[in-house]
Design an enzyme around this catalytic site. Sequence first.
Site, mmCIF file in Angstrom:
data_model
loop_
_atom_site.group_PDB
_atom_site.id
_atom_site.type_symbol
_atom_site.label_atom_id
_atom_site.label_comp_id
_atom_site.label_asym_id
_atom_site.label_seq_id
_atom_site.Cartn_x
_atom_site.Cartn_y
_atom_site.Cartn_z
ATOM 1 N N HIS A 87 0.823 -1.213 0.000
ATOM 2 C CA HIS A 87 0.000 0.000 0.000
ATOM 3 C C HIS A 87 0.857 1.263 0.000
ATOM 4 O O HIS A 87 0.359 2.342 -0.277
ATOM 5 C CB HIS A 87 -1.058 -0.025 1.112
ATOM 6 N N ASP A 223 1.323 -7.691 2.282
ATOM 7 C CA ASP A 223 1.390 -6.253 1.975
ATOM 8 C C ASP A 223 2.835 -5.758 1.789
ATOM 9 O O ASP A 223 3.369 -5.029 2.618
ATOM 10 C CB ASP A 223 0.701 -5.489 3.118
ATOM 11 N N SER A 655 4.112 2.056 8.475
ATOM 12 C CA SER A 655 3.891 1.109 7.394
ATOM 13 C C SER A 655 5.199 0.862 6.670
ATOM 14 O O SER A 655 5.875 1.804 6.273
ATOM 15 C CB SER A 655 2.897 1.669 6.396
#
Length: 721
Positions: A87, A223, A655
Site C-alpha cells: 500500500h 502487503d 507502514s
Amino acid sequence: MKIKSTILILLIAVFLRTTLIGGEGMWIPMLLQQMNEKEMQEMGMKITAEDIYSINHSSLKDAILLFGRGCTSEIISKDGLLLTNHHCGFGNIQKHSTVEHDYLTDGFWAMNKSEELPNPGLTATLLIEMKKVTDSVLAGVDENMTMKERQIIIKDNIQRVTTNFEKESTYNAAIKPFFQGNAYYMMITEVFKDIRLVGAPPSNIGKFGGDTDNWMWPRHTGDFSLFRIYVDKDGNPAEYSEDNVPYQPKYYFTISLDGVEENDFTFVFGYPARTNEYLPSYAVEMITEIENPKKIELREKRLGIFNKYSSTYPKVRIQYATKDARVANYWKKMIGETGGVKRMKGIEAKQNFEKEFHDWAGSSGNNQYINLLLEFKRLYNDLTPINLATDYLMEAGMAIEIVKFANSYKKLIELSENDPKNDDAINKQIAQLKNQASEFFKDYYQPIDEEVMAVMLRLYDQNMSSEFKPEFFTAIHDKYNNNYLAYTDYVFSKSIFDKEDKLISFLNNYKPKKYKKLQNDPAYKMAYEMEALYKTKFETKRIVLNNAIDSLQRIYMKAQMEMKPDTRFYPDANFTLRVSYGKVNGYSPRDAVYYKHFTTLEGIMEKEDPDIYDYVVTDRLRELYNNKDYGTYADKDGTLHVGFAASNHTTGGNSGSPVLNAEGQLIGVNFDRCWEGTMSDLMYDPEVCRNISIDIRYFLFIVDKYAGAGYLLDEMNLIKN
Ligand code: ARG
Ligand code: GLU
C-alpha cells in the site's frame, strides 16, 4: 488517603505498563542507551543500543529510510534493494499500470536490473545523524514572552541553525520539536532520488482481505513491494539516469528464516507520523466523543452509496476502489479509536490523573501550572464547535466530488480576472486542468456524486448551526424549501463540472474573458462560498485557539515530567525515526476469545471466495498450497506462516517498517494495527494494542516460489539456525 491510593495505583499502572509488559513508547534512537537498553536486554534483546543507532560505525539505522513522504522502508541487500508495503508502493505501481500491463492486479517482477522501472518524484530519505539542538533553538526565548514573540525567535533560530549546517554540508537538515516544544532535535539526512520498482505481488496477495480485513487481526495480507535505490557513479544521490548504479549501503538487514514464537522479544524501527498521548481529557473527549462520531456518520453514508453502485457495476468498483479505500481506512480507524478509548475508560482515567495533577500543581507553587487545566477546558470549549464545523466542510462539503473538483479552477479564474494578458501562466493552468480533468473523469460516476451531494447537504443542514453554514443554504431553505434533492438537481443540471465533453471543449477554446462562466457555475460557487465561510468565520479563531493550545500543551508536558520525575516519558510521534519494542503476542479481543500470534496460508484458503473481490486466491497460490511446496520458508510446524502480531507501539507512517528479532535480524514488515488497539494514538493498552506484520518468510516465499524471482535472493543475506 483517597488521593494517595490513586497515586499509588497510577504509579503501579505506569510501572507495569512501561517495565513489565513493555510495548508502549516510541523512543528516540540516540537516547536508547540511556533510556531503554537495559530494559530491552532484560526483555531478551541480544544486541546493544550502539548496534541500533551509532554515529561512529555502521548500525541498523543505516538501513532504514523514509519512503516517499508517508511510509518506512528498509534495505535488505548489498545492492540497495528496498522493502516496503504494497500500500506504500501502490501509487507508483498504479502509475506504471495500463489495461495491457495491469501491474496492480497482476503484479510486477523485474527479471533483471534493466527491467526495473523508474519513478520520477519518488524519494527515499536516510537519517545520517540526529543532534539535540534545544539550546540553540530556544536561545533568546524566555517564559514571559508572548506566544508570538516566542514563535518568531524560534523560527529565526531554526532557520539560522539549519542554514549554517547546510552551508557546510552536502546533507539536508531539518529541526523538529519534541515533547511539545520542550526539546528540539536536528535531523541530518540524505535524500535518494532514483528509486526503481523491482517487484510487487498481485493485488489479491498484496491487498488480500482488502478493506474488509483492514485494521484487523487475524490478517493474511502479503502487503509488500520491492524497490531499489540507485546512485551516481560516485555513490551519491542523483536524479534518474541510465548511468546510475545500485546503491551500496553502509548496512543492510540480515533476514532470519527462523520465524517467531510467542513472547519473543521484537522491535520496530521506523517513521511513526503522529500521536497525541499527553492530551487533557477535554481534547480526548472532543476527538472521540464529538468529532469521530460525526465523521464516522458522514463517511458511512458515503461508503454506503459507493458500495451500492460498486456492487452492481464492475466498472464503478474499479473507478471507486482508491476513493473507497481512502474513505474506508480512517472511517474504520475512527470507530476503533472511539471504541478503544471507551473500553479503556480513557476519559475517566485522564480525569483522575487531572485531579491528581491539579493537587500537585497547587502544591508546586508554580502559577503557570495552577490554572492550566481550567484554561484547557475553556480553549477546547471554544475549539470544539469550530473543529466540528471544519469537519463538516471537509467531510460533507468537500465530499461532493464536483465541488472539490471545481475548487481547483480558482487559480485560472483569478488569473483571468486580474492578469488576463499573462498567456504563459494561463496556458500552463489550462494544460494542468486538462490533465486533471482526464484523471477526474476516468474515475467519476455521476449518479454516485448526485446521491452523495443530496445526503451530505441534509446532514450538513441538520447538524450545523446557521452561523457555520455556507451561503448556498439560504437558497436551499428559501428557494428550494429544504428539498436537497431539488437543489442537487439544479446544481447538476447547470454545472459544467460533471460534463466531460463540455468542460474539455470549454478548456480547448478558453479565453480569459470567459472566466465568469466558471465563476458563476453552481458547483464552483458552492466551493467558493465554503472557503469564504472558512476564511471569515473560523480560520483566524482556529489558528489563535490552536496556538494557545500548543503553548499550553508545552507547559502541561513539562509539568507532567516534573510531577513524575521517575517515569520515562517518550515524545509523541512527529515523523522522525523511532524505536518501539515489545513482544510477539496474541491477545484477547473480548470475553472467551483468544487470538493466536500468527496466521498461516491455511487461513487464506479458509477465507477464499472466488465471488468476493477481497478474497480471491489465484490458481498459482492454490497450487503451491495443495503441493505444500513451501521449501525452506515453512515453519517448524510445517505450515507457511503469513503474518504475526506483536505489542510494538506503532502508528501511521510505520507502514513498511522493519520488524526485528533479538539479534536485530529482519523477521517481518509492519503494515497495520489491530482494531481493538487503534486508540493507541491517544492511549496505549498493553492488553490489546498489537502491530501487524507480514512474516518475512511469506515475503520470500512469494518472491521465490510464487513469482519465480528467486534470483533476487542471491543478493540478500538469509540465515537459518
Ligand atoms: N490500515 C493500514 C494503514 O493505514 C493499511 C491501509 C491500506 N489501505 C486500505 N484501505 N486497505 O494505514
Ligand atoms: N497502515 C498504516 C500506514 O500506512 C500503519 C498502520 C497504523 O496506523 O499503525 O502507515
